[in-house]
Design a protein around this motif. Structure first.
Motif, short mmCIF file in Angstrom:
data_model
loop_
_atom_site.label_atom_id
_atom_site.label_comp_id
_atom_site.label_asym_id
_atom_site.label_seq_id
_atom_site.Cartn_x
_atom_site.Cartn_y
_atom_site.Cartn_z
N UNK A 158 -16.48 -56.34 30.46
CA UNK A 158 -15.45 -55.60 31.21
C UNK A 158 -15.94 -54.18 31.46
N UNK A 159 -15.79 -53.71 32.69
CA UNK A 159 -16.29 -52.38 33.06
C UNK A 159 -15.45 -51.27 32.41
N UNK A 160 -16.00 -50.08 32.37
CA UNK A 160 -15.31 -48.94 31.74
C UNK A 160 -13.99 -48.62 32.44
N UNK A 161 -13.98 -48.71 33.78
CA UNK A 161 -12.76 -48.39 34.53
C UNK A 161 -11.64 -49.37 34.19
N UNK A 162 -11.98 -50.63 34.05
CA UNK A 162 -10.97 -51.65 33.73
C UNK A 162 -10.58 -51.58 32.26
N UNK A 163 -11.53 -51.20 31.40
CA UNK A 163 -11.27 -51.10 29.96
C UNK A 163 -10.12 -50.13 29.68
N UNK A 164 -9.98 -49.09 30.50
CA UNK A 164 -8.92 -48.11 30.31
C UNK A 164 -7.54 -48.71 30.52
N UNK A 165 -7.50 -49.86 31.18
CA UNK A 165 -6.21 -50.50 31.49
C UNK A 165 -5.88 -51.62 30.50
N UNK A 166 -6.78 -51.89 29.56
CA UNK A 166 -6.56 -52.94 28.57
C UNK A 166 -5.62 -52.44 27.49
N UNK A 167 -4.59 -53.21 27.16
CA UNK A 167 -3.66 -52.80 26.11
C UNK A 167 -3.94 -53.50 24.78
N UNK A 168 -4.66 -54.62 24.81
CA UNK A 168 -5.02 -55.31 23.57
C UNK A 168 -6.36 -56.03 23.74
N UNK A 169 -7.28 -55.73 22.84
CA UNK A 169 -8.60 -56.37 22.85
C UNK A 169 -8.55 -57.61 21.96
N UNK A 170 -8.99 -58.75 22.50
CA UNK A 170 -9.02 -59.98 21.71
C UNK A 170 -10.43 -60.57 21.72
N UNK A 171 -10.73 -61.35 20.70
CA UNK A 171 -12.07 -61.92 20.57
C UNK A 171 -12.00 -63.34 20.03
N UNK A 172 -13.02 -64.12 20.37
CA UNK A 172 -13.21 -65.45 19.79
C UNK A 172 -14.24 -65.28 18.67
N UNK A 173 -13.86 -65.47 17.42
CA UNK A 173 -14.80 -65.22 16.32
C UNK A 173 -15.91 -66.27 16.26
N UNK A 174 -17.05 -65.86 15.76
CA UNK A 174 -18.18 -66.79 15.54
C UNK A 174 -18.05 -67.38 14.14
N UNK A 175 -18.34 -68.68 14.03
CA UNK A 175 -18.24 -69.36 12.74
C UNK A 175 -19.59 -69.86 12.23
N UNK A 176 -20.62 -69.74 13.03
CA UNK A 176 -21.93 -70.23 12.62
C UNK A 176 -22.49 -69.45 11.45
N UNK A 177 -23.32 -70.11 10.62
CA UNK A 177 -23.94 -69.44 9.46
C UNK A 177 -24.89 -68.34 9.90
N UNK A 178 -25.59 -68.58 11.01
CA UNK A 178 -26.50 -67.56 11.56
C UNK A 178 -25.81 -66.93 12.76
N UNK A 179 -25.40 -65.69 12.60
CA UNK A 179 -24.65 -65.01 13.66
C UNK A 179 -25.61 -64.43 14.70
N UNK A 180 -26.31 -65.31 15.41
CA UNK A 180 -27.34 -64.86 16.35
C UNK A 180 -26.92 -64.95 17.81
N UNK A 181 -25.95 -65.81 18.12
CA UNK A 181 -25.53 -65.97 19.51
C UNK A 181 -24.84 -64.71 19.99
N UNK A 182 -25.32 -64.16 21.10
CA UNK A 182 -24.79 -62.88 21.58
C UNK A 182 -23.37 -63.00 22.12
N UNK A 183 -23.11 -64.04 22.91
CA UNK A 183 -21.79 -64.20 23.51
C UNK A 183 -21.63 -65.61 24.06
N UNK A 184 -20.40 -65.94 24.43
CA UNK A 184 -20.12 -67.23 25.07
C UNK A 184 -20.18 -67.06 26.59
#
Length: 239
Positions: free
Chosen positions: A197-223
């Motif tokens: 998400x770009x900086x301009x749009x980030x200013x309009x976000x009211x709640x940040x949410x995430x999908x947690x990683x469950x793998x033993x090796x936390x190497x995957x950067x993102x989905x």
């Protein structure tokens, strides 16, 4: 039989500037074309190796060799149709809305449109930097869902600034979505494949949410953005 002018006309529609100029787009494949024919979209013309009896006045029977000349697919599937691009519809601020901030990959956009259809999200709001929804690769990926989701292109920052519902943004470091309280009405913002998400749009976000990683090796950067959208929509509808 296809004329040279018909071949030129159809192949030009593979480019956005000609789609805009002519107000037309291409759909390919029996399933996709049938879905669009059953919708409110207006058919311009259909080119097929088999007859569509109900559309006799707007069809041309062609050979498989001719279909290959006008198709964007490596393995053309029976039919290619040209439809009129519908007039834009107003955004209905009811229920959950998905917003895309500069999603560039046609396959991702097409899949997200399909996901919105699956999860009953009627409105998809796209930044002007997001790939065009009438790109032939997007149309293929939607598998007909383009007819059931209202896709709107607008200044996303202004749209979010004027809304009075909560705006959720997908981030790597946000609140765990599995433990978050999610409303039935709001806006879910998904960011660009490489930059989020770009900086301009980030200013309009009211709640940040995430999908947690469950793998033993936390190497995957993102989905992948479409995969992440599927998971988040599932949680919004579940919860």
């Amino acid at each position: 039989m296809l004329s040279k002018s018909q071949i030129k006309f159809i192949t030009r529609l593979k480019q956005k500037k000609y789609r805009v100029q002519e107000g037309l787009f291409i759909a390919e494949g029996l399933k996709t074309v049938n879905e669009l024919l059953e919708s409110s979209l207006e058919l311009h013309h259909v080119f097929s190796t088999n007859s569509f009896n109900s559309y006799a006045e707007k069809q041309t029977i062609i050979s498989e060799a001719e279909l290959k000349k006008i198709s964007s697919l490596k393995a053309p599937n029976t039919v290619l149709a040209v439809f009129k691009i519908p007039e834009p519809k107003p955004i209905l601020n009811t229920g959950l809305i998905v917003a895309l901030d500069a999603v560039r990959d046609p396959g991702n956009l097409g899949t997200i449109i399909r996901l919105c259809d699956w999860f009953g999200v009627k409105e998809l709001v796209c930044s002007e930097a997001t790939v065009e929804c009438y790109n032939s690769k997007v149309i293929q990926a939607t598998m007909g869902s383009i007819t059931r989701v209202n896709v709107t292109y607008t200044d996303l920052e202004t749209f979010l600034k004027e809304t009075n519902v909560p705006v959720f943004g997908a981030y790597m470091d946000g609140e765990n979505v599995y433990t978050s309280v999610l409303p039935k009405k709001g806006i879910l913002v998904m960011g660009n494949e490489a930059n989020g998400i770009s900086e301009a749009i980030e200013k309009r976000i009211t709640q940040r949410i995430a999908i947690p990683r469950f793998g033993d090796v936390q190497a995957t950067e993102s989905l992948n953005v479409a995969t992440a959208t599927a998971i988040l929509l599932s949680e919004f509808k579940r919860g």
